[in-house]
Design an enzyme around this catalytic site. Structure first.
Site, mmCIF file in Angstrom:
data_model
loop_
_atom_site.group_PDB
_atom_site.id
_atom_site.type_symbol
_atom_site.label_atom_id
_atom_site.label_comp_id
_atom_site.label_asym_id
_atom_site.label_seq_id
_atom_site.Cartn_x
_atom_site.Cartn_y
_atom_site.Cartn_z
ATOM 1 N N LYS A 83 0.830 -1.128 -0.006
ATOM 2 C CA LYS A 83 0.042 0.049 -0.091
ATOM 3 C C LYS A 83 0.892 1.420 -0.036
ATOM 4 O O LYS A 83 1.859 1.388 0.976
ATOM 5 C CB LYS A 83 -0.940 0.151 1.278
ATOM 6 C CG LYS A 83 -2.339 0.585 1.175
ATOM 7 C CD LYS A 83 -2.936 0.214 2.474
ATOM 8 C CE LYS A 83 -4.188 0.851 2.612
ATOM 9 N NZ LYS A 83 -5.055 0.644 4.031
HETATM 10 O O1 G3P Z 1 -8.336 1.747 5.291
HETATM 11 C C1 G3P Z 1 -8.742 3.024 5.637
HETATM 12 C C2 G3P Z 1 -9.610 2.971 6.924
HETATM 13 O O2 G3P Z 1 -9.118 2.622 7.804
HETATM 14 C C3 G3P Z 1 -9.954 4.427 7.407
HETATM 15 O O3 G3P Z 1 -11.090 4.191 8.037
HETATM 16 O O4 G3P Z 1 -12.628 4.907 9.780
HETATM 17 O O5 G3P Z 1 -10.378 5.630 9.979
HETATM 18 O O6 G3P Z 1 -11.780 6.787 8.313
HETATM 19 P P1 G3P Z 1 -11.575 5.388 9.055
#
Ligand code: G3P
Length: 217
Positions: A83
């Site tokens: 990634k």
């Molecule tokens: O993989 C991306 C994800 O972890 C982001 O999630 O909820 O932190 O915006 P969030």
């Protein structure tokens, strides 16, 4: 739509693996740091639990450092997808490593223009963050729809991975929009099971059965 778990936590992965519906895993530096283990060890352990694409993110920010770091991550296991962030350096790393046969997930995507660049750079996966766009007052699902249309128009093979999915409607709307993959925390996946009519219906079935076949119960 493939379902990925967005976690670095082995207990959550083991629990969800039993359901037989998890196709892969995404991690990021925040999720790996939360577990407090070396990334190589944590990713190797995840690969033992889930047989599917496992994203491991670089922490370098310059292309010349991301490239060797990406090669190192790719060597952990054949299922590792490297990634990189959607920056100019990340796109250089994506173009370089994809030509070597390494599969790349380009993350932190917040616009269709960025997604076009990642596809041109040979990304295997693009990760638009649905929830974080909604947090800013935008519409994350619209972005998924736009990217799917652009990729279809030009036959790009890059898979659209809807990330930052916090609720069951996020998951359903991204599936309707045509996302190839949805990645979500354990909590969101677990919520997808719930419906009060399922519970009510099952309770009634058990009662009706017991009345006839287990009257003393
Ligand atoms: O993989 C991306 C994800 O972890 C982001 O999630 O909820 O932190 O915006 P969030």
């Amino acid at each position: 739509m493939k379902i990925f778990l967005d976690t670095g936590n082995l207990d959550e992965l083991k629990k969800a693996a039993q359901w037989g519906i998890v196709d892969g895993v995404t991690t990021n530096p925040s999720l790996i740091a939360k577990e407090g283990k070396k990334i190589e060890d944590q990713i190797a352990a995840i690969c033992e639990i889930i047989d599917g694409d496992i994203s491991a993110e670089v922490v370098s920010t310059k292309a010349e450092d991301m490239i060797p770091e990406g090669r190192k991550l790719a060597k952990i296991h054949k299922n590792v997808v490297v990634k990189v962030p959607l920056t100019r350096d990340g796109i250089i790393a994506c173009s370089t490593l994809s030509k070597e046969g390494i599969r790349l997930n380009v993350t932190l995507c917040f616009s269709a223009g960025q997604a076009l660049l990642a596809a041109k750079a040979g990304a295997y996966i693009i990760s638009p963050f649905v929830g974080r766009i909604d947090d800013m007052g935008g519409n994350g699902v619209d972005l998924i729809r736009q990217i799917c249309t652009i990729y279809k128009n030009y036959n790009f093979k890059t898979q659209v991975l809807a990330a930052s999915l916090r609720t069951p409607p996020h998951v359903i709307d991204c599936a309707l929009a045509g996302a190839h993959i949805g990645t979500m925390p354990f909590k969101t996946l677990d919520m997808l099971f719930n419906h009060p009519l399922t519970d009510k219906g099952l309770e009634q079935f058990m009662k009706d059965w017991a009345k006839v076949f287990e009257p003393t119960k």
